[in-house]
Design a protein around this motif. Sequence first.
Motif, PDB file in Angstrom:
ATOM      1  N   GLN A  98      19.311  29.696  28.456  1.00 47.34           N
ATOM      2  CA  GLN A  98      20.760  29.909  28.497  1.00 47.34           C
ATOM      3  C   GLN A  98      21.167  30.636  27.231  1.00 47.34           C
ATOM      4  O   GLN A  98      20.632  30.369  26.153  1.00 47.34           O
ATOM      5  N   ILE A  99      22.124  31.540  27.393  1.00 52.73           N
ATOM      6  CA  ILE A  99      22.604  32.328  26.266  1.00 52.73           C
ATOM      7  C   ILE A  99      24.123  32.288  26.236  1.00 52.73           C
ATOM      8  O   ILE A  99      24.774  32.228  27.291  1.00 52.73           O
ATOM      9  N   ALA A 100      24.678  32.301  25.040  1.00 52.79           N
ATOM     10  CA  ALA A 100      26.129  32.344  24.889  1.00 52.79           C
ATOM     11  C   ALA A 100      26.649  33.700  25.351  1.00 52.79           C
ATOM     12  O   ALA A 100      25.995  34.728  25.174  1.00 52.79           O
ATOM     13  N   GLU A 101      27.825  33.689  25.944  1.00 55.78           N
ATOM     14  CA  GLU A 101      28.404  34.926  26.469  1.00 55.78           C
ATOM     15  C   GLU A 101      28.526  36.003  25.399  1.00 55.78           C
ATOM     16  O   GLU A 101      28.274  37.179  25.658  1.00 55.78           O
ATOM     17  N   THR A 102      28.852  35.617  24.182  1.00 58.12           N
ATOM     18  CA  THR A 102      29.004  36.607  23.111  1.00 58.12           C
ATOM     19  C   THR A 102      27.687  37.283  22.776  1.00 58.12           C
ATOM     20  O   THR A 102      27.670  38.435  22.363  1.00 58.12           O
ATOM     21  N   ARG A 103      26.577  36.607  22.977  1.00 57.98           N
ATOM     22  CA  ARG A 103      25.260  37.194  22.690  1.00 57.98           C
ATOM     23  C   ARG A 103      24.712  38.002  23.866  1.00 57.98           C
ATOM     24  O   ARG A 103      23.755  38.744  23.715  1.00 57.98           O
ATOM     25  N   ALA A 104      25.316  37.827  25.035  1.00 57.87           N
ATOM     26  CA  ALA A 104      24.841  38.525  26.232  1.00 57.87           C
ATOM     27  C   ALA A 104      25.642  39.791  26.524  1.00 57.87           C
ATOM     28  O   ALA A 104      25.392  40.450  27.526  1.00 57.87           O
ATOM     29  N   ARG A 105      26.550  40.144  25.669  1.00 59.06           N
ATOM     30  CA  ARG A 105      27.368  41.344  25.911  1.00 59.06           C
ATOM     31  C   ARG A 105      26.470  42.564  26.106  1.00 59.06           C
ATOM     32  O   ARG A 105      25.506  42.762  25.385  1.00 59.06           O
ATOM     33  N   GLY A 106      26.814  43.344  27.108  1.00 60.39           N
ATOM     34  CA  GLY A 106      26.047  44.547  27.390  1.00 60.39           C
ATOM     35  C   GLY A 106      24.833  44.327  28.272  1.00 60.39           C
ATOM     36  O   GLY A 106      24.145  45.271  28.626  1.00 60.39           O
ATOM     37  N   LEU A 107      24.563  43.081  28.643  1.00 59.36           N
ATOM     38  CA  LEU A 107      23.434  42.792  29.523  1.00 59.36           C
ATOM     39  C   LEU A 107      23.946  42.718  30.960  1.00 59.36           C
ATOM     40  O   LEU A 107      24.815  41.911  31.276  1.00 59.36           O
ATOM     41  N   ALA A 108      23.422  43.573  31.809  1.00 62.57           N
ATOM     42  CA  ALA A 108      23.839  43.607  33.211  1.00 62.57           C
ATOM     43  C   ALA A 108      23.124  42.530  34.002  1.00 62.57           C
ATOM     44  O   ALA A 108      21.995  42.155  33.686  1.00 62.57           O
ATOM     45  N   GLU A 109      23.796  42.027  35.056  1.00 65.75           N
ATOM     46  CA  GLU A 109      23.113  41.138  35.994  1.00 65.75           C
ATOM     47  C   GLU A 109      21.946  41.933  36.545  1.00 65.75           C
ATOM     48  O   GLU A 109      22.122  43.057  37.029  1.00 65.75           O
ATOM     49  N   MET A 110      20.748  41.367  36.484  1.00 63.76           N
ATOM     50  CA  MET A 110      19.581  42.170  36.835  1.00 63.76           C
ATOM     51  C   MET A 110      18.381  41.334  37.220  1.00 63.76           C
ATOM     52  O   MET A 110      18.300  40.143  36.908  1.00 63.76           O
ATOM     53  N   ALA A 111      17.461  41.992  37.908  1.00 69.06           N
ATOM     54  CA  ALA A 111      16.119  41.473  38.176  1.00 69.06           C
ATOM     55  C   ALA A 111      15.175  42.622  37.866  1.00 69.06           C
ATOM     56  O   ALA A 111      15.406  43.756  38.280  1.00 69.06           O
ATOM     57  N   ALA A 112      14.109  42.321  37.120  1.00 68.24           N
ATOM     58  CA  ALA A 112      13.211  43.383  36.685  1.00 68.24           C
ATOM     59  C   ALA A 112      11.760  42.973  36.858  1.00 68.24           C
ATOM     60  O   ALA A 112      11.370  41.845  36.538  1.00 68.24           O
ATOM     61  N   SER A 113      10.987  43.902  37.370  1.00 69.37           N
ATOM     62  CA  SER A 113       9.532  43.763  37.394  1.00 69.37           C
ATOM     63  C   SER A 113       8.990  44.938  36.588  1.00 69.37           C
ATOM     64  O   SER A 113       9.752  45.728  36.042  1.00 69.37           O
ATOM     65  N   ALA A 114       7.691  45.052  36.520  1.00 74.21           N
ATOM     66  CA  ALA A 114       7.091  46.134  35.738  1.00 74.21           C
ATOM     67  C   ALA A 114       7.360  47.507  36.344  1.00 74.21           C
ATOM     68  O   ALA A 114       7.373  48.508  35.640  1.00 74.21           O
TER      69      ALA A 114
END
Length: 162
Positions: A98-114
């Motif tokens: 879990q991350i605080a909202e202020t630290r997650a700024r700029g991170l898009a909802e996402m799913a990533a593989s290689a």
Amino acid sequence: MRADGPDASFDTRAQAHAALSAVVADQGTSLCCFSADFRAWPLDQSAFISLMQAWALRDAKRPDVMRFLALDWSQVRTRFPRFATFRRDFAHQVACRQIAETRARGLAEMAASARCVVYAHTATWMSGEWVQTASRMHALNLRFEEAWEQAVPAFPSAILGL
């Protein structure tokens, strides 16, 4: 799902869920997912959970894990009992933070593989993009890694009662 080029857009939640399923079905060496609270993800659909189980069972000695990062895990266990069961059964391969909202700024909802990244323009997953361009994938993965390092363990695989 994909257009002629390596990147494509989607405009419906059904297309978003298909893209998320494709990332899991990709069976890459790692899987990284971020959402504010996973509310719009298909974590209640048995077909999606089956894809995650297949990913986890493909190679028991896989060094990487499925990593799930959220701002808020409080409703996930009750909203998505199938996912909670999957989390419990594959605790050795599923890491949640879990991350605080202020630290997650700029991170898009996402799913990533290689090999691909799917991200949403909004938390409702009504529109977004399927990305395979190396530079864009690298930027999205780098932002996820930065957030992951600042996050704390959350959503334990089991809850101990009194």
